[in-house]
Design an enzyme around this catalytic site. Sequence first.
Site, short mmCIF file in Angstrom:
data_model
loop_
_atom_site.label_atom_id
_atom_site.label_comp_id
_atom_site.label_asym_id
_atom_site.label_seq_id
_atom_site.Cartn_x
_atom_site.Cartn_y
_atom_site.Cartn_z
N GLU A 83 80.06 36.20 -19.94
CA GLU A 83 80.07 34.74 -20.01
C GLU A 83 78.99 34.29 -20.99
OE1 GLU A 83 79.73 32.68 -16.28
OE2 GLU A 83 81.70 33.36 -15.58
N ASP A 138 73.40 23.04 -14.40
CA ASP A 138 72.47 24.14 -14.66
C ASP A 138 71.09 23.83 -14.11
OD1 ASP A 138 74.42 25.55 -16.01
OD2 ASP A 138 73.96 24.62 -17.93
#
Length: 269
Positions: free
Chosen positions: A49, A60
């Site tokens: 990824e 995040d």
Amino acid sequence: MSRIADTFAELQSKGRKALIPYVTAGFPFVDITPALMHGMVEAGADVIELGVPFSDPMADGPVIQKAGEKALALGVGLAQVLEMVRSFRLRNSTTPVVLMGYANPVERYEQRHGKGAFARDAGEAGVDGVLIVDYPPEECEQFAADLRGHGIDLIFLLAPTSTAERMQQVARVASGYVYYVSLKGVTGSGALDTAAVEAMLPRIREHVKIPVGVGFGIRDAATAQAIGRVADAVVIGSRIIQLIEDQPHEKVVGITVDFLRGVRKALDA
């Protein structure tokens, strides 16, 4: 079948689980990403990824946010990320690569290069999957079709709060695998409750018939091993970023390889 589907089919035939490391593209050095990807494969990664840096990454945690800020400051945008994938593909035509990011860079790319340009260019670069954190599944049918036309899977997040209805919506458009976010909140936060993950996965599998990867909160080989007993794939991101964020250029790949080898060994035990 897609490269991602082929990878999972082969792993399942051998009774193995997928190891999916994540790194922000262009971090910690703008020129290191292809070499880092090759190192990940050498260490036993099955899928990679790559995070596409974005200025407002709401899902995040601080570790990956900081990595994204550094990559942006180095001039890394979506076009540069696709170039990194092209470079990786010069020596590796088998390991699936998934881009993980947000809608805004994709939309800006299409404004600049024309409608459908992202799917076309990502496919040409050798991207296998796309995970857009802030694209809801009910609004994604055209985007999914565009990606499918270029051999790219559309991957979605599911969370502890996901309802049965949400899982059904995801199941209608998702391909490749789904990514179960094992903690409420943001990436890299808190301790992982493996029992809670184990309880949730059968609920997901009632609706979703493709492999389920688990991430957010997996920081070491022991936790990866515990998750690997119940999930089809283990995703590790924040821990890798932490390990390499302050390292000199020549040590980044080696440190990542050493860490992932330990995780791979635990997953295969």
